[in-house]
Enzyme design. Structure first.
Site, PDB file in Angstrom:
ATOM      1  N   ASP A 120      -0.066   3.586  -8.530  1.00  0.00           N
ATOM      2  CA  ASP A 120      -0.781   3.573  -6.893  1.00  0.00           C
ATOM      3  C   ASP A 120      -0.911   5.877  -6.962  1.00  0.00           C
ATOM      4  OD1 ASP A 120      -2.453   3.396  -5.554  1.00  0.00           O
ATOM      5  OD2 ASP A 120      -1.282   3.053  -3.882  1.00  0.00           O
ATOM      6  N   HIS A 127      -8.508  11.553   2.139  1.00  0.00           N
ATOM      7  CA  HIS A 127      -7.162  11.698   2.503  1.00  0.00           C
ATOM      8  C   HIS A 127      -5.657  11.615   2.283  1.00  0.00           C
ATOM      9  CE1 HIS A 127      -5.048   7.855   2.907  1.00  0.00           C
ATOM     10  NE2 HIS A 127      -3.615   8.418   1.575  1.00  0.00           N
ATOM     11  N   GLU A 192      -5.284  -0.215   2.465  1.00  0.00           N
ATOM     12  CA  GLU A 192      -5.788   0.969   1.792  1.00  0.00           C
ATOM     13  C   GLU A 192      -6.885   0.576   1.039  1.00  0.00           C
ATOM     14  OE1 GLU A 192      -2.325   2.807   0.229  1.00  0.00           O
ATOM     15  OE2 GLU A 192      -2.265   4.651   2.153  1.00  0.00           O
ATOM     16  N   GLU A 194      -8.987   1.039  -1.802  1.00  0.00           N
ATOM     17  CA  GLU A 194      -8.572   0.748  -3.729  1.00  0.00           C
ATOM     18  C   GLU A 194      -9.236   0.471  -4.378  1.00  0.00           C
ATOM     19  OE1 GLU A 194      -4.927   2.325  -3.908  1.00  0.00           O
ATOM     20  OE2 GLU A 194      -4.165   2.434  -2.584  1.00  0.00           O
ATOM     21  N   ASP A 226      -3.771  -1.983  -0.742  1.00  0.00           N
ATOM     22  CA  ASP A 226      -2.791  -0.823  -0.574  1.00  0.00           C
ATOM     23  C   ASP A 226      -1.884  -1.933   0.004  1.00  0.00           C
ATOM     24  OD1 ASP A 226      -0.322  -0.344  -2.155  1.00  0.00           O
ATOM     25  OD2 ASP A 226      -0.430   1.907  -1.730  1.00  0.00           O
ATOM     26  N   ARG A 230       3.106   1.691   7.240  1.00  0.00           N
ATOM     27  CA  ARG A 230       3.474   2.946   7.699  1.00  0.00           C
ATOM     28  C   ARG A 230       5.068   3.366   8.275  1.00  0.00           C
ATOM     29  NH1 ARG A 230      -0.198   4.136   4.293  1.00  0.00           N
ATOM     30  NH2 ARG A 230      -1.865   4.006   4.893  1.00  0.00           N
ATOM     31  N   GLN A 233       6.981   3.266   5.984  1.00  0.00           N
ATOM     32  CA  GLN A 233       7.045   4.532   4.629  1.00  0.00           C
ATOM     33  C   GLN A 233       7.711   5.931   5.264  1.00  0.00           C
ATOM     34  OE1 GLN A 233       3.032   4.991   3.896  1.00  0.00           O
ATOM     35  NE2 GLN A 233       3.014   5.865   2.077  1.00  0.00           N
ATOM     36  N   LYS A 246       5.631  -0.479   0.687  1.00  0.00           N
ATOM     37  CA  LYS A 246       4.300  -0.795  -0.497  1.00  0.00           C
ATOM     38  C   LYS A 246       4.513  -2.299  -0.936  1.00  0.00           C
ATOM     39  CE  LYS A 246       1.829   3.287   0.096  1.00  0.00           C
ATOM     40  NZ  LYS A 246       0.594   2.888   0.560  1.00  0.00           N
ATOM     41  N   THR A 250       0.476  -7.252  -2.738  1.00  0.00           N
ATOM     42  CA  THR A 250      -0.869  -5.829  -2.936  1.00  0.00           C
ATOM     43  C   THR A 250      -1.905  -7.021  -3.699  1.00  0.00           C
ATOM     44  OG1 THR A 250       0.561  -4.084  -3.669  1.00  0.00           O
ATOM     45  CG2 THR A 250      -2.049  -4.050  -4.762  1.00  0.00           C
ATOM     46  N   GLU A 355      -6.041   6.104   8.942  1.00  0.00           N
ATOM     47  CA  GLU A 355      -6.733   7.532   9.467  1.00  0.00           C
ATOM     48  C   GLU A 355      -7.258   7.435  10.628  1.00  0.00           C
ATOM     49  OE1 GLU A 355      -8.134   9.866   5.592  1.00  0.00           O
ATOM     50  OE2 GLU A 355      -7.101   8.082   5.132  1.00  0.00           O
TER      51      GLU A 355
HETATM   52 MN    MN Z   1      -2.181   3.659  -1.724  1.00  0.00          MN
END
Ligand code: MN
Length: 405
Positions: A120, A127, A192, A194, A226, A230, A233, A246, A250, A355
């Site tokens: 990834d 971002h 996420e 992607e 993904d 948080r 993380q 993560k 996925t 975000e």
């Molecule tokens: Mn990602």
């Protein structure tokens, strides 16, 4: 280009005759997986086509790969331009030998490939700047960002196909630097948005891929969610990057849109300043609109929460591939390279809740009075993507996942 399949001619279908994305399906639980192609609301059965002799014009390897239980063989040896021509004849309005089709709603769509390795990236500068500025307001981008695509090795075993429920993970977190960390369910679960690239032909160990040849190694594209915890993380990511925040799941979309189908939507990439090093020089981007839709358990239908475009990425697909192989690392057919969260310059183009709600400080308002800082149990996240130009639309379908407690 019209098809005899009526639903493939409607203006809003993701799967017209010009697209022909590849996937893997089965007709029931006892059925073996087979390769299929999406056309309107139907699935073309390539194994049945092969048995009926409808693929006999192809070279032997390509024809055999159409009978495999996943896309890896086609990714490695398939003559995709030739296969697409044969399929467009078979499915065209003047087709003389009508092939076997299944209703898409009646088949089970499976993971399209055996994914050996998953990487990834972090290729959206919007971002990276947004997330970086939450933690380092004066210095959001780290010094390496504009010199190479940043990435991490993800977990291939937990990649699941769209529609698979995603269990809220537990992990270790620490909110207060003066307290002991605690172990329990994440309270900051995020998605996420992607796009992923499936590698076609690989490279031998020790033999880098020149950036000018890199796109030839891209078989096709899919949507990727993904999922990210948080709070886990934040506590675990230094010094070696994301790990358990993560690797719990996925999600990918079932249909792989080939590089050939995206040719009409090539465009020029953003300018990089400073200019990249010579071994990464490239300017090919793709004009792909990407969207996130969200539906809570209390809502009757999803609402769109963001919309961005893949052409806003700082690093191009060719650069991701060339950088990955630049040390001689071998990429193999079926490997998945994801782009990183696709965010744009605008506030409505932020590709994750971190975000979009600015770390939970600006909650998202949902119809019916609910608000969201992060995902709740029962929330379903739906990713969509499509290209549109002069009446031609090529779509990716959906990548769905509902949060289970
Ligand atoms: Mn990602």
């Amino acid at each position: 280009m019209k098809s005899f399949v009526e639903s493939a001619n409607s203006a809003d279908t993701d799967f017209p005759l010009a697209n022909l994305p590849f996937g893997v399906f089965r007709r029931g639980e006892a059925d073996a997986p087979r390769v299929g192609v999406a056309i309107g609301d139907r699935v073309l059965d390539l194994e049945a086509c092969r048995e009926a002799g409808q693929l006999a014009a192809l070279d032997e390897q390509t024809e055999a790969a159409c009978g495999a239980p996943d896309l890896n063989e086609l990714m490695e040896v398939g003559d995709m331009p030739a296969l697409r021509r044969v399929l467009q004849d078979l499915l065209g309005e003047h087709s003389t030998s009508k092939p076997e089709l299944h209703e898409m709603r009646n088949v089970e769509l499976l993971l399209p490939a055996r994914i050996g390795d998953y990487t990834d990236f972090y290729a959206s500068i919007h971002h990276a700047t947004n997330v970086g500025s939450m933690f380092r307001p004066d210095n959001p981008l780290l010094p390496n960002y504009k010199w190479m695509p940043i990435g991490y090795h993800g977990r291939a075993s937990s990649i699941v196909v769209s529609g698979t429920p995603v269990k809220r993970p537990s992990g270790q977190t620490r909110d207060d630097a003066n307290q002991r960390p605690v172990f329990g369910p994440t309270t900051r679960l995020d998605y996420e948005l992607e796009l992923g690239v499936f590698i076609g032909r690989g490279n031998r160990l020790g033999e880098p891929i020149p950036v000018g040849k890199a796109l030839e190694h891209a078989f096709g594209f899919c949507l990727v969610n993904d999922w990210s915890a948080r709070d886990i993380q934040t506590w675990e990511y230094q010094p070696l990057g994301p790990f358990l925040a993560k690797s719990f799941a996925t999600s990918v979309s079932p249909w792989v849109v080939t590089r050939e189908a995206l040719e009409p939507f090539r465009t020029k990439s953003v300018e990089r300043d400073p200019a990249e090093l010579p071994h990464l020089q490239d300017d090919v981007a793709y004009d792909i609109t990407v969207e996130v839709w969200l539906q809570s358990a209390a809502m009757n239908e999803p609402i769109r929460v963001s919309r961005g475009n893949f052409r806003d990425m700082y690093w191009t697909v060719a650069q991701l591939i060339a950088h990955h192989a630049s040390n001689g690392c071998n990429l193999r057919p079926g490997d998945l390279l994801a782009s990183g969260t696709i965010s744009g310059p605008g506030k409505d183009a932020r590709g994750c809740l971190l975000e979009l709600t600015w770390r939970g400080t600006e909650p998202l308002e949902l119809p019916g009075g609910e608000t969201r800082k992060f995902l709740e149990d029962g929330d379903e996240v739906i990713l969509r993507a499509y290209c549109e130009r002069e009446g031609l639309r090529v779509g990716f379908g959906e990548c769905r996942g509902r949060v289970a407690g």
